[in-house]
Motif scaffolding. Structure first.
Motif, PDB file in Angstrom:
ATOM      1  N   ARG B  47       0.907  -1.127  -0.100  1.00 10.80           N
ATOM      2  CA  ARG B  47       0.070   0.092   0.270  1.00 10.80           C
ATOM      3  C   ARG B  47       0.709   1.128   0.083  1.00 10.80           C
ATOM      4  N   ALA B  50       1.938   1.976  -4.079  1.00 10.82           N
ATOM      5  CA  ALA B  50       0.260   2.053  -3.701  1.00 10.82           C
ATOM      6  C   ALA B  50       0.743   3.631  -3.665  1.00 10.82           C
ATOM      7  N   LEU B  52      -1.484   4.509  -1.049  1.00 10.36           N
ATOM      8  CA  LEU B  52      -2.721   4.516   0.164  1.00 10.36           C
ATOM      9  C   LEU B  52      -2.088   4.648   1.076  1.00 10.36           C
ATOM     10  N   PRO B  72      -1.847   8.756  -4.565  1.00 11.41           N
ATOM     11  CA  PRO B  72      -2.008   7.715  -5.532  1.00 11.41           C
ATOM     12  C   PRO B  72      -2.701   7.568  -7.169  1.00 11.41           C
ATOM     13  N   LYS B  73      -3.278   8.184  -8.356  1.00  9.89           N
ATOM     14  CA  LYS B  73      -3.747   8.807  -9.332  1.00  9.89           C
ATOM     15  C   LYS B  73      -2.884   8.778  -9.854  1.00  9.89           C
ATOM     16  N   VAL B  77      -0.172   3.357 -11.272  1.00  9.80           N
ATOM     17  CA  VAL B  77      -0.591   1.915 -10.404  1.00  9.80           C
ATOM     18  C   VAL B  77      -1.364   1.325 -10.334  1.00  9.80           C
ATOM     19  N   PHE B  81      -7.140  -5.707  -5.563  1.00 14.57           N
ATOM     20  CA  PHE B  81      -7.138  -5.823  -3.840  1.00 14.57           C
ATOM     21  C   PHE B  81      -8.114  -7.114  -3.617  1.00 14.57           C
ATOM     22  N   PHE B  98     -13.790   2.427 -16.879  1.00 12.63           N
ATOM     23  CA  PHE B  98     -14.164   4.036 -15.111  1.00 12.63           C
ATOM     24  C   PHE B  98     -12.668   4.910 -15.291  1.00 12.63           C
ATOM     25  N   SER B  99     -11.783   3.608 -15.489  1.00 13.03           N
ATOM     26  CA  SER B  99     -10.266   5.051 -15.168  1.00 13.03           C
ATOM     27  C   SER B  99      -9.568   5.206 -16.505  1.00 13.03           C
ATOM     28  N   LEU B 102     -12.038   8.028 -16.887  1.00 12.48           N
ATOM     29  CA  LEU B 102     -12.340   9.476 -16.112  1.00 12.48           C
ATOM     30  C   LEU B 102     -10.760  10.476 -16.326  1.00 12.48           C
ATOM     31  N   ARG B 146      -9.980  -4.491 -14.432  1.00 14.24           N
ATOM     32  CA  ARG B 146      -9.550  -3.371 -14.655  1.00 14.24           C
ATOM     33  C   ARG B 146      -8.831  -2.862 -14.661  1.00 14.24           C
ATOM     34  N   ARG B 150      -5.598  -0.529 -18.100  1.00 14.19           N
ATOM     35  CA  ARG B 150      -5.061   1.108 -17.808  1.00 14.19           C
ATOM     36  C   ARG B 150      -3.661   0.534 -18.297  1.00 14.19           C
TER      37      ARG B 150
END
Ligand SMILES: Nc1ncnc2c1ncn2[C@@H]1O[C@H](COP(=O)(O)OP(=O)(O)O)[C@@H](O)[C@H]1O
Ligand SMILES: [Mg+2]
Lengths: 312, 359
Positions: B47, B50, B52, B72-73, B77, B81, B98-99, B102, B146, B150
Motif C-alpha cells: 500500500r 501504491a 494508499l 496514488p492517482k 500503478v 484488492f 472507469f479509469s 476518467l 480493470r 489501464r
C-alpha cells in the motif's frame, strides 16, 4: 428390542390445513391486520368521511358531497396554505439534505472527538419540538432576539429584525427552525449509509485516477442513493405534515401567512369548530403524500445493481 | 513499465512501528512476490508502493522517480484488492472502463481496450453483468481486467486469490502467471501462501515482523535459506528441525540430539565443539537406513497420497516428517532410522537461527 409404535400418518383436512404455509401466514397476520385496521385505517377513513360532511364540533353533521372542497377551492387562505406547504417543504427539504449530507461527510472523516460530536449533533432531534420552538421563539423575539442583538453588535444592521411579524421573514424563520431540527435525522442516517461503503472502493477509485470530487460523484453518491431515497421521503413526509413547530411559533400568523395545510386544518376544525372543513383540508393533503410515497417506492425500488439474481 | 526501488522504508502507525527499514530492488518486468506470515507488513508495504499509505521513512522510487509524496492517482500503478473492490453499481464493462473514462480517453479506444482485456480474461460474455451477478472467480478476473485495461507501469496484487476455493486458486495462479508472461508488466504480488510464492515468483521477498528475511529466486530460497525462519517457511511439508549439540572429534563432526539421536555431519561444517546447533532437513531429503547412526525413532502415522508417501516419525523427542516417492512398506509403530542426505543438510546456530553453512 421393544418395538416403537408407529406414529399414525394423519391426512385429515385439518392437519393438512395447519401445515399449509399460506393458511398459517394468513392466520398469523390477523392480529396485526386487526390492529392496523382499528388504529390506522378506521381513523383515516373516518377523517375522510368527515370531509364530506358539514359536521361541526359537537354536531355529527350530514353528507354534503363535495361541498367542503368546492368552498375550499374558492378560499384564498386555503390556497395560501397550499403554497406555504410546498414552499416550506421544498426549501426546507433541499436545505436539510444539503446540510445533512455535508455534515455526514464531515463526520465520516477521522477527526478528534468524533463520538462526542456525533452525539452532540443529535441534540436538536432529542429536544422536544415544543421546547425547541420556544427557544427559537425567544431567538426570533422582536425585542429580545439574540440574533438581532448579535447583528447590531457586529454593526451589520441598525434595527432589530421583525422575524415573525413580516410574512416572508416568518416563512423563512420557520424554515430555518425546521431545518435546524431536521438535520440530525438526515445527517446520522446518511452517515450510517456512508459507513457501509467499503474504503477499498475509494482506494480503487483513487488508483483509477479519480480526484476527490470524482470519487464523490462516481462512488459515494450512487452507492448512497438508496439511503438518500428513503431518508428524503421520510423527511418530505414529516415536513409536509409539520404542525408542532408552526403552531407553537406563529399559529399560522401573521395573518395566515405561515399556515400550512396541517395547521389550517386544525385551526378550522378545532378552534374554528368547522370539523367538516378541517377534515376536507386534511383529506386534500392525501394525494400529495401519496405522490411522495409512490415517488419513493419507485425511487427506492431495488436498483438493478443491488439485485443478486443471476440472469442465466 | 518500470522498476520499483524500495530503500530503507519504514512505517509506523502512530507509535507502533510495523516496518523496520526494508530494501527491495525490483527490476523492470519482474514478478516479485512478497510472502510472510499474516501481520508481517506485506500489505502495508504494498500500500505504500501504491500510495494508499504514508511512508514514514525511506524512499520509494517507481521508474526512477521518487514517489514518496506523489498521490496514488499519479503513480500509474494498478492494484487488485483482496476483496476485489469492484464498483457494485457499475457493470463489468463500466468497472473496466472507469479509469479510462476518467482520463477522458476516446470512446473507441476505451471500447477496444476493454474488449481486448475481456477477451484475454474470458469475460466477453459478462460485460453487461453487475458484480453481484458474478461468481468469485469471475469477480477476480474483472478486478484483473480493470488493472490491465489501464496498461499501468506496475501491477500490485494483495492476496488476490485468498477468497477463492482451492481448485480455482490453482487455475488462477496459472492464469496470472501466463498474463504476466504476456504483458511483461512489473508485478508485486502479496501472499501468505508459500506455494503461491514458489510457483509464481521470479523472485521472492520473505518478510517477517516488518523486516526482510531473505530475497531470492524460489530455488535459491529453497536450497540456500539464510536462516531458520526462511527454511521453515519455504517448502511444504516444512523442513524438520532437530536441535542438538555439535561434537567434533578429530576431523569428524556429529550432531547429538535428544533421545540418543546421533547424526554424522560432513567434517567440513563450521561451528565449534559443544555449540548448540539445529539440524534442518527437508522431508524429501531423508533416506531409510538399516543400521548405523541417524534419526532413530518409530513410525507414528503413514499418509499415502499415491504419488508419494508421507510418514511421521517420533524421534529426538519430537515429530519428524519424511516423504518418499518410491513405495516402501511402512508399519505404524515399527522402528526406523532416517538419515539426511549430506549434500542437502542445513545446520543453523540455535541461538541466532542463522545458517552456519550450506551442505
Ligand atoms: N491502519 C492501521 N493502523 C494500525 N495498525 C495497522 C494498520 N494497518 C496495519 N496495521 C498493523 O500493521 C501490521 C502489518 O499489517 P499488514 O501489512 O496488513 O500485514 P499483512 O498484510 O502482512 O498480513 C499488523 O500488525 C497490523 O496490525
Ligand atoms: Mg495483508
Amino acid at each position: 428390542m421393544a418395538s416403537i409404535p408407529a406414529i399414525p400418518y394423519q391426512s385429515s383436512w385439518r392437519s393438512r390445513l395447519v401445515e399449509n404455509k399460506n393458511f398459517l401466514g394468513a392466520v398469523f397476520m390477523i392480529p396485526a391486520a386487526g390492529i392496523l385496521l382499528v388504529f390506522l385505517a378506521w381513523p383515516l377513513l373516518r377523517g375522510i368521511w368527515l370531509g364530506f360532511t358539514n359536521a361541526t364540533l359537537g354536531r355529527e353533521g350530514r353528507f354534503i358531497g363535495l361541498g367542503n372542497f368546492i368552498s375550499l377551492a374558492q378560499d384564498s387562505v386555503f390556497w395560501l396554505s397550499v403554497f406555504n406547504t410546498f414552499f416550506y417543504t421544498v426549501i426546507a427539504s433541499v436545505a436539510k439534505f444539503a446540510l445533512g449530507l455535508w455534515l455526514a461527510l464531515l463526520l465520516n472523516h477521522n477527526m478528534p472527538f468524533k463520538a462526542q460530536i456525533r452525539a452532540f449533533i443529535l441534540l436538536p432531534y432529542i429536544v422536544p419540538t415544543v421546547l425547541s420552538a420556544l427557544a427559537w421563539l425567544w431567538m426570533y423575539d422582536a425585542q429580545f432576539s439574540v440574533i438581532s442583538w448579535l447583528l447590531t453588535q457586529l454593526g451589520l444592521i441598525d434595527r432589530y429584525i421583525d422575524f415573525l411579524g413580516d410574512a416572508w421573514n416568518a416563512r423563512l424563520s420557520l424554515i430555518v427552525a425546521n431545518v435546524w431540527r431536521g438535520i440530525p435525522f438526515i445527517a446520522i442516517t446518511l452517515l450510517a449509509g456512508l459507513q457501509t461503503i467499503s474504503p477499498s472502493l475509494y482506494e480503487a477509485a483513487a488508483l483509477d485516477g479519480a480526484t476527490a470530487s470524482q470519487r464523490f460523484w462516481h462512488v459515494t453518491m450512487p452507492l448512497l442513493m438508496p439511503i438518500i431515497a428513503i431518508v428524503m421521503t421520510f423527511s418530505v413526509l414529516f415536513t409536509f405534515t409539520d404542525f408542532q413547530l408552526i403552531y407553537s411559533m406563529t399559529k399560522g400568523g401573521p395573518v395566515n401567512a405561515t399556515h400550512l395545510m396541517a395547521t389550517l386544518s386544525f385551526q378550522r376544525a378545532i378552534p374554528g369548530g368547522q370539523m367538516g372543513e378541517g377534515a376536507a383540508i386534511s383529506t386534500a393533503m392525501i394525494p400529495f403524500l401519496l405522490a411522495a410515497v409512490l415517488f419513493t417506492y419507485f425511487g427506492m425500488h431495488r436498483r438493478k445493481w443491488q439485485q443478486g439474481a443471476r440472469d442465466d | 513499465m518500470a522498476g520499483v526501488v524500495v530503500t530503507n522504508v519504514e512505517k509506523a502507525f502512530g507509535s507502533t512501528k510495523v516496518i523496520h527499514g526494508i530494501n527491495v530492488d525490483i527490476t523492470d518486468g519482474e514478478f516479485v512476490v512478497l510472502v510472510g506470515p499474516s501481520g508481517c507488513g506485506k500489505s502495508t508495504l504494498l500500500r505504500m508502493i501504491a500510495g494508499l499509505e504514508e511512508i514514514t521513512g525511506g524512499v520509494i522510487k517507481i521508474g526512477g522517480r521518487e514517489v514518496n509524496h506523489v498521490p496514488p492517482k499519479d503513480r500509474d500503478v494498478a492494484m487488485v484488492f483482496q476483496n476485489y473492490a469492484l464498483y457494485p453499481h457499475m457493470t463489468v464493462y463500466d468497472n473496466m472502463a472507469f479509469s479510462l473514462k476518467l482520463r477522458k480517453a476516446d470512446k473507441s479506444l476505451i471500447e477496444e481496450r476493454v474488449r481486448k482485456a475481456a477477451d484475454i480474461l474470458n469475460l466477453s460474455q459478462l460485460l453487461q453483468r453487475y458484480p453481484r451477478q458474478l461468481s468469485g472467480g469471475q469477480r477476480q478476473r474483472v478486478a484483473m481486467g480493470r488493472a490491465i485495461v489501464r496498461d499501468p507501469q506496475v501491477f500490485l496484487f494483495d492476496e488476490p486469490l485468498s477468497n477463492l476455493d482451492a481448485k480455482l486458486r490453482v487455475a488462477m495462479r496459472t492464469e496470472i502467471k501466463a498474463l504476466h508472461q504476456r504483458l511483461k508488466t512489473t508485478t508485486v504480488y502479496v501472499t501468505h501462501d508459500q506455494v503461491e510464492a514458489m510457483t509464481m515468483a521470479d523472485r521472492i521477498v520473505v518478510m517477517h515482523d516488518g523486516i526482510v528475511e531473505q530475497i531470492g529466486t524460489p530455488l535459491e530460497l529453497y536450497d540456500h535459506p539464510a536462516n531458520m525462519f526462511v527454511a521453515g517457511f519455504i517448502g511444504s511439508p516444512a523442513m524438520n528441525f532437530i536441535p542438538g549439540t555439535l561434537r567434533r572429534t578429530g576431523g569428524a563432526a556429529v550432531l547429538e540430539a535428544a533421545g540418543g539421536v546421533r547424526v554424522t555431519l560432513p567434517g567440513s561444517v563450521p561451528g565449534s565443539d559443544g555449540q548448540k546447533v539445529t539440524l534442518g532437513t527437508r522431508p524429501e531429503h531423508l533416506s531409510i537406513e538399516a543400521d548405523g547412526d541417524g534419526i532413530r525413532g518409530s513410525i507414528l502415522v503413514v499418509e499415502p497420497t499415491g504419488a508419494e508417501t508421507q510418514i511421521v516419525v517420533e524421534a529426538a523427542e519430537q515429530q519428524v516428517v519424511a516423504v518418499f516417492s518410491e513405495r516402501h512398506h511402512f508399519q505404524p509403530g515399527a522402528p526406523i532410522i532416517l538419515r539426511p542426505r549430506p549434500e542437502a543438510m542445513h545446520l543453523f546456530d540455535t541461538a541466532s537461527g542463522r545458517h552456519l553453512a550450506s551442505r
